[in-house]
Design an enzyme around this catalytic site. Structure first.
Site, PDB file in Angstrom:
ATOM      1  N   HIS A  82       0.852  -1.185   0.000  1.00  0.00           N
ATOM      2  CA  HIS A  82       0.000   0.000   0.000  1.00  0.00           C
ATOM      3  C   HIS A  82       0.887   1.232   0.000  1.00  0.00           C
ATOM      4  CE1 HIS A  82      -3.325   2.703   0.826  1.00  0.00           C
ATOM      5  NE2 HIS A  82      -2.539   3.300   1.693  1.00  0.00           N
ATOM      6  N   ASP A 161     -15.292   1.553   7.577  1.00  0.00           N
ATOM      7  CA  ASP A 161     -14.249   2.539   7.288  1.00  0.00           C
ATOM      8  C   ASP A 161     -14.764   3.605   6.335  1.00  0.00           C
ATOM      9  OD1 ASP A 161     -11.484   3.641   7.032  1.00  0.00           O
ATOM     10  OD2 ASP A 161     -11.786   2.958   4.972  1.00  0.00           O
ATOM     11  N   ARG A 168     -15.246  11.590   9.334  1.00  0.00           N
ATOM     12  CA  ARG A 168     -14.023  12.275   9.785  1.00  0.00           C
ATOM     13  C   ARG A 168     -13.699  13.464   8.882  1.00  0.00           C
ATOM     14  NH1 ARG A 168     -10.114   7.753   9.075  1.00  0.00           N
ATOM     15  NH2 ARG A 168      -8.551   9.327   9.537  1.00  0.00           N
ATOM     16  N   SER A 183      -7.630   2.734   9.445  1.00  0.00           N
ATOM     17  CA  SER A 183      -8.354   2.846   8.174  1.00  0.00           C
ATOM     18  C   SER A 183      -7.580   2.133   7.054  1.00  0.00           C
ATOM     19  CB  SER A 183      -8.548   4.334   7.852  1.00  0.00           C
ATOM     20  OG  SER A 183      -8.998   4.535   6.537  1.00  0.00           O
ATOM     21  N   LYS A 187      -8.330  -1.995   5.298  1.00  0.00           N
ATOM     22  CA  LYS A 187      -8.569  -2.271   3.880  1.00  0.00           C
ATOM     23  C   LYS A 187      -7.614  -3.349   3.358  1.00  0.00           C
ATOM     24  CE  LYS A 187      -8.764   2.265   3.361  1.00  0.00           C
ATOM     25  NZ  LYS A 187      -9.305   3.626   3.381  1.00  0.00           N
TER      26      LYS A 187
HETATM   27  N1  URA Z   1      -6.182   7.169   3.752  1.00  0.00           N
HETATM   28  C1  URA Z   1      -7.055   6.270   4.240  1.00  0.00           C
HETATM   29  O1  URA Z   1      -7.349   5.268   3.604  1.00  0.00           O
HETATM   30  N2  URA Z   1      -7.609   6.489   5.445  1.00  0.00           N
HETATM   31  C2  URA Z   1      -7.322   7.577   6.193  1.00  0.00           C
HETATM   32  O2  URA Z   1      -7.843   7.690   7.266  1.00  0.00           O
HETATM   33  C3  URA Z   1      -6.410   8.512   5.656  1.00  0.00           C
HETATM   34  C4  URA Z   1      -5.854   8.289   4.449  1.00  0.00           C
END
Ligand code: URA
Ligand code: CA
Length: 447
Positions: A82, A161, A168, A183, A187
């Site tokens: 990632h 999320d 957020r 977060s 994923k």
């Molecule tokens: N990228 C994400 O996937 N989540 C966050 O909270 C911030 C950046």
């Protein structure tokens, strides 16, 4: 259990139990806990932080909120990567075939680009015929047979999320390290990874602007991975300038193909080899990083990584002739050079500005719904540390836009470059490596 008591407990700085965190996330996902209570809780987390155990509990509660990719049918350790979002970052297109050619299966779900950063799925669509939507069965079968597949995200992964991130965004609680870390990790874990390599960008074009913040985010993510049994390593890499020389979809595919031919930009190849070495080690196909790097360099030199890319493209219905001849990829109607205004040395190239300039030409999306032009973008001719003569091209714009847009973008790209009268050192590419054993800060930009 009452939501208000859980919010109050966090507000007062106490550690929440796994049951309390699951209660919040499950209730929120089902729509039983309203946005205003989750917002209050997110703000409490923003100020009070979360322990490693709480952060891991939150991550796994979000993983459980939706579908989880089951990669068990694929033998071997599945390693995922990632990146926190770079400009001119084509490493995935290089790494997927490279890792597969070295024996690590790669089952990759990728996203589309938004704002100044590009997305692997958009880039792949520059290859005529390439299918980014495969069924789960096709995806798994291809990884078993070819060793790699890249598909777009579909299905209901981590809905908690998605909902919480949206909340957020409008409650000034994005910028909390435990919330960002959980977060991102939720994923990756929902996507089925056994091991995770994180590329945390630092600097002007990055989400995390300072090295210390980038390291703190990396440490939080590595701690989550360790806690939940997914070995995780994070590299902190620089965004003082775009990573590769090309920014734009077909242009980046071309650069990735050139890199697999052994003729890529040195920065892109170096970062890809460093990330790939860690992935090979995580995948159990190399004992250490030195061995890993030499295996990967060999897979480029002997052409097997390139052959693997062709196999992947063929398996997903794409036209493999563009791999032999990237000149056949779609191209823009005009190429406009950006001349240096003076003699000197390149001191900085604002990556975010270059990314936004490319977006204005149509290479990226300002909104999720925007259409992109796969052919257009920007190619840098100079990197930080390079000497330039007045009038020499710093970059070139590949454009299909009207003259007024081109003029505006040209001015923006010119301004993104800072020239110095005195020589400038090339910046480090990799600043630090974070593993479960701690943080290693690197001086020279290599690991
Ligand atoms: N990228 C994400 O996937 N989540 C966050 O909270 C911030 C950046
Ligand atoms: Ca296509």
């Amino acid at each position: 259990m009452r939501t208000v008591d859980v919010i109050q407990k966090k507000r007062d700085g106490h550690e929440l139990t796994e049951a309390e965190i699951s209660f919040l996330i499950e209730g929120y996902t089902r729509g039983e806990i309203p946005d205003y209570q989750m917002a209050a809780w997110a703000m409490a987390v923003y100020f009070q932080g979360m322990t490693a155990a709480e952060t891991a509990s939150l991550t796994m509660a979000m993983v459980r909120s939706g579908e989880q990719m089951d990669l068990a049918a694929i033998p071997g350790i599945k390693v995922d990567k990632h990146s926190t979002g770079g400009v001119g970052d084509t490493t995935s297109l290089l790494l997927v075939p490279l890792l597969a050619a070295a024996g690590v299966p790669v089952a990759k779900m990728s996203g589309r680009g938004l704002g100044h950063t590009g997305g692997t799925i958009d880039k792949l669509e520059a290859i005529p015929g390439f299918r980014t939507e495969l069924s789960r069965e096709e995806f798994i079968e291809q990884v078993k047979e070819v060793g790699a597949s890249i598909i777009g995200q579909s299905g209901n992964f981590t809905p908690a999320d998605k909902k919480l991130y949206g909340l957020r965004d409008v409650t000034a609680t994005v910028n909390s390290i435990p919330l960002i870390a959980s977060s991102i990790m939720s994923k990756k874990i929902a996507a089925g990874a056994d091991a995770i390599l994180l590329d945390v960008k630092t600097g002007g074009g990055a989400f995390m602007k300072t090295l210390d913040d980038s390291i703190r985010l990396a440490e939080a993510m590595v701690a989550i991975g360790t806690e939940v049994g997914r070995e995780t390593v994070a590299l902190i890499t620089g965004m003082e300038q775009p990573l590769g020389n090309s920014i734009g979809n077909a242009l980046e595919v071309k650069e990735a193909i050139e890199a697999l031919h052994g003729k890529g930009s040195p920065r892109l190849t170096e970062v890809a080899l460093t990330l790939g070495s860690h992935m090979l080690r995580l995948g159990g196909k190399a004992a250490d990083l030195t061995e890993a790097r030499s295996i990967l360099s060999e897979r480029i030199a002997d052409g097997l990584a390139l052959a693997k890319l062709k196999e992947l493209v063929a398996a997903q219905g794409g036209d493999t002739s563009v791999i032999d001849d990237p000149g056949k990829l779609t191209s823009a109607s005009r190429v406009v050079p950006i001349p240096a205004q003076a003699d000197g040395f390149v001191e900085a190239i604002e990556a975010e500005e270059v990314g936004l300039a490319a977006m204005t030409l149509g290479a990226g999306r300002a909104t999720k719904e925007a259409e992109i032009d796969l052919a257009v973008g920007i190619v840098l001719h100079k990197g930080v540390g390079d000497a330039v003569k007045k009038g020499e091209a710093l970059a070139e714009l590949h454009v299909n836009s009207p003259d007024d847009v081109v003029a505006q973008v040209a001015a923006r790209v010119t301004k993104a470059f800072t020239l110095s009268e005195v020589p400038v050192e090339k910046p480090a590419l990799v600043y630090a490596v974070v593993t479960k054993d701690g943080v290693e800060r690197l001086a020279g930009g290599r690991s």
